[in-house]
Design an enzyme around this catalytic site. Sequence first.
Site, PDB file in Angstrom:
ATOM      1  N   GLU A 153      -3.250  -0.348   8.244  1.00 23.85           N
ATOM      2  CA  GLU A 153      -2.282   0.027   9.088  1.00 23.85           C
ATOM      3  C   GLU A 153      -2.007  -0.467  10.547  1.00 23.85           C
ATOM      4  OE1 GLU A 153      -1.200   4.245   9.384  1.00 23.85           O
ATOM      5  OE2 GLU A 153      -1.493   4.674   7.462  1.00 23.85           O
ATOM      6  N   HIS A 170      -2.840  10.805   1.051  1.00 28.30           N
ATOM      7  CA  HIS A 170      -2.396  10.650   2.233  1.00 28.30           C
ATOM      8  C   HIS A 170      -1.736  11.860   2.719  1.00 28.30           C
ATOM      9  CE1 HIS A 170      -0.978   7.170   4.942  1.00 28.30           C
ATOM     10  NE2 HIS A 170      -0.832   8.226   5.668  1.00 28.30           N
ATOM     11  N   ARG A 178       0.872  -1.239  -0.121  1.00 30.20           N
ATOM     12  CA  ARG A 178      -0.020  -0.019   0.243  1.00 30.20           C
ATOM     13  C   ARG A 178       0.930   1.412  -0.073  1.00 30.20           C
ATOM     14  NH1 ARG A 178      -2.213   3.023   4.754  1.00 30.20           N
ATOM     15  NH2 ARG A 178      -3.897   4.315   4.090  1.00 30.20           N
ATOM     16  N   ASN A 186      -7.113   1.721  10.145  1.00 32.83           N
ATOM     17  CA  ASN A 186      -5.849   1.985  10.607  1.00 32.83           C
ATOM     18  C   ASN A 186      -5.895   1.871  12.339  1.00 32.83           C
ATOM     19  OD1 ASN A 186      -4.771   2.271   8.108  1.00 32.83           O
ATOM     20  ND2 ASN A 186      -4.448   4.449   8.472  1.00 32.83           N
ATOM     21  N   TYR A 245      -4.056   1.769  16.120  1.00 31.39           N
ATOM     22  CA  TYR A 245      -2.784   1.843  16.893  1.00 31.39           C
ATOM     23  C   TYR A 245      -3.097   1.471  18.320  1.00 31.39           C
ATOM     24  CZ  TYR A 245      -0.434   3.004  12.591  1.00 31.39           C
ATOM     25  OH  TYR A 245       0.178   3.149  11.294  1.00 31.39           O
ATOM     26  N   GLU A 274      -7.235   8.405   6.455  1.00 26.78           N
ATOM     27  CA  GLU A 274      -7.645   9.140   7.876  1.00 26.78           C
ATOM     28  C   GLU A 274      -8.013  10.450   7.704  1.00 26.78           C
ATOM     29  OE1 GLU A 274      -4.087   8.633  10.531  1.00 26.78           O
ATOM     30  OE2 GLU A 274      -4.413   6.404  10.588  1.00 26.78           O
TER      31      GLU A 274
HETATM   32  C1  FCB Z   1      -0.979   7.058  10.737  1.00 27.09           C
HETATM   33  C2  FCB Z   1      -0.795   7.702   9.301  1.00 27.09           C
HETATM   34  C3  FCB Z   1       0.773   7.043   8.930  1.00 27.09           C
HETATM   35  C4  FCB Z   1       1.539   7.037  10.014  1.00 27.09           C
HETATM   36  C5  FCB Z   1       0.949   6.233  11.157  1.00 27.09           C
HETATM   37  C6  FCB Z   1       2.216   6.061  12.499  1.00 27.09           C
HETATM   38  O1  FCB Z   1      -1.892   8.054  11.402  1.00 27.09           O
HETATM   39  O2  FCB Z   1      -1.585   7.560   8.745  1.00 27.09           O
HETATM   40  O3  FCB Z   1       1.240   7.914   8.051  1.00 27.09           O
HETATM   41  O4  FCB Z   1       1.993   8.227  10.430  1.00 27.09           O
HETATM   42  O5  FCB Z   1      -0.004   6.864  11.867  1.00 27.09           O
END
Ligand code: FCB
Length: 455
Positions: A356, A124, A80, A290, A292, A169
């Site tokens: 992500e 992006h 990607r 995405n 985290y 995002e």
């Molecule tokens: C996300 C972004 C990516 C990267 C990660 C850690 O928010 O999409 O570009 O910075 O975080």
Amino acid sequence: MTAATGPAFPAGFVWGAASAAYQIEGAAREDGRGPSIWDTFSRTPGRVASGHTGDVACDHYHRHSDDVELMRSLGLAAYRFSVAWPRIQPDGSGPVNPRGLDFYDRLVDSLLAAGIDPYVTLYHWDLPQALEDRGGWTARDTAYRFADYATAVHARLGDRVRTWTTLNEPWVAAFLGYGSGVHAPGRTDPGDAFRAAHHLLLAHGLGTRALREAGARELALTLNLSPVAGDPAAAERVDLLLNRQFLDPALCGEMPEDLLKIIDRHAGLGHLREGDLTLIHQPIDLLGINYYCPQYVADVPGAPADPAWPGSEDVSFVHPGGPSTAMGWPIDPAGLTTLLTRLSRDHPSVGLLITENGAAFDDDAPSGGRVADPDRVAYLDSHLRAAHAALAEGVDLRGYLVWSILDNFEWAEGYHKRFGIVHVDFTTQRRLPKDSALWYRDLVTTGVIPDVITG
Ligand code: FCB
């Protein structure tokens, strides 16, 4: 190769890695590329840690053949990447710059020759500066310009690229770009942040419609989504601002009433036009996620809103304690299972793809030709087990793309935060797969989570 008896993923599950144009390409002034808001922002003193910019980054623009070879050697099935709009339309609109398209043409061809499926993201965060000068995402016209740009890229790559993601995002682009100002273009007006969010959604809808009409086969939108834990009132509000602000219009054609009230208070409703929700609500094939960490919140009457979260009055964002990554983000793999099962329940007709997931850690410097990154291996291991748990519950999860293939320019943090599974020496541009990359190679070649953690 480690013996693997851990959870097995289904055949056809897509394994890959992700990146973004401004974070890796460099070549900021080459082959007719125009300036983007990130060029302007990163060159403004005080905006990015240590004054770092994406001028050179990983020099991927010149090294893409080697990088594709590296991905092939790791066994990746998908890559990607994002297209830099200012390479394609240096002035943000009007004539297309063929040399910009040539780069992505070469990249796509080399990926296909290596047996790697290209997953294109069109936006992006690197908006052409010329469009920001005309209002950026606070201007409705930008959404229409995005559809033109999407059409131009598809016209060149559509014969070889199957999967197209409109935006990455939009919450971050709108609320860090126009609310807290921590990201480009660095504006700090809550009304503008809500206007930007709406126009980004409109760009997604118009772009999706244009791509579908042009024959694009698989269409996607990538959102940063988090389960929200904590006191119910605070959690409901933050869920509205972060998740439902984007999910409800894009996937259901609806705008929650409580959110409308918040928007009205900050931005008025003049930017919302009759028919917009219909335009935004285009059928899509995949929702890119995405993930985290979750958000943790508490009710704190009288607390002012965080500038990135207009509408979050009386809410306090808290850290739950326990381990964090180098970004200070709590490590909570169970949150991924919670998120995936919720999305599957609320939006059963759309396929899910993790676009992500990954972690920054303060890795040791390479030594003896190796970078030992056990924390990253443990992070990936636990999150993949969490994704597998969702699959076992019947969630239609199609694949996993690790963030990121390379250490890169981490936005306002510059090069200080390393998310790569491959180490980059930014002086020599030497690439060195970390232990996590070798662990990931074992996983993607067997489809089974290695049960011996490389240490
Ligand atoms: C996300 C972004 C990516 C990267 C990660 C850690 O928010 O999409 O570009 O910075 O975080």
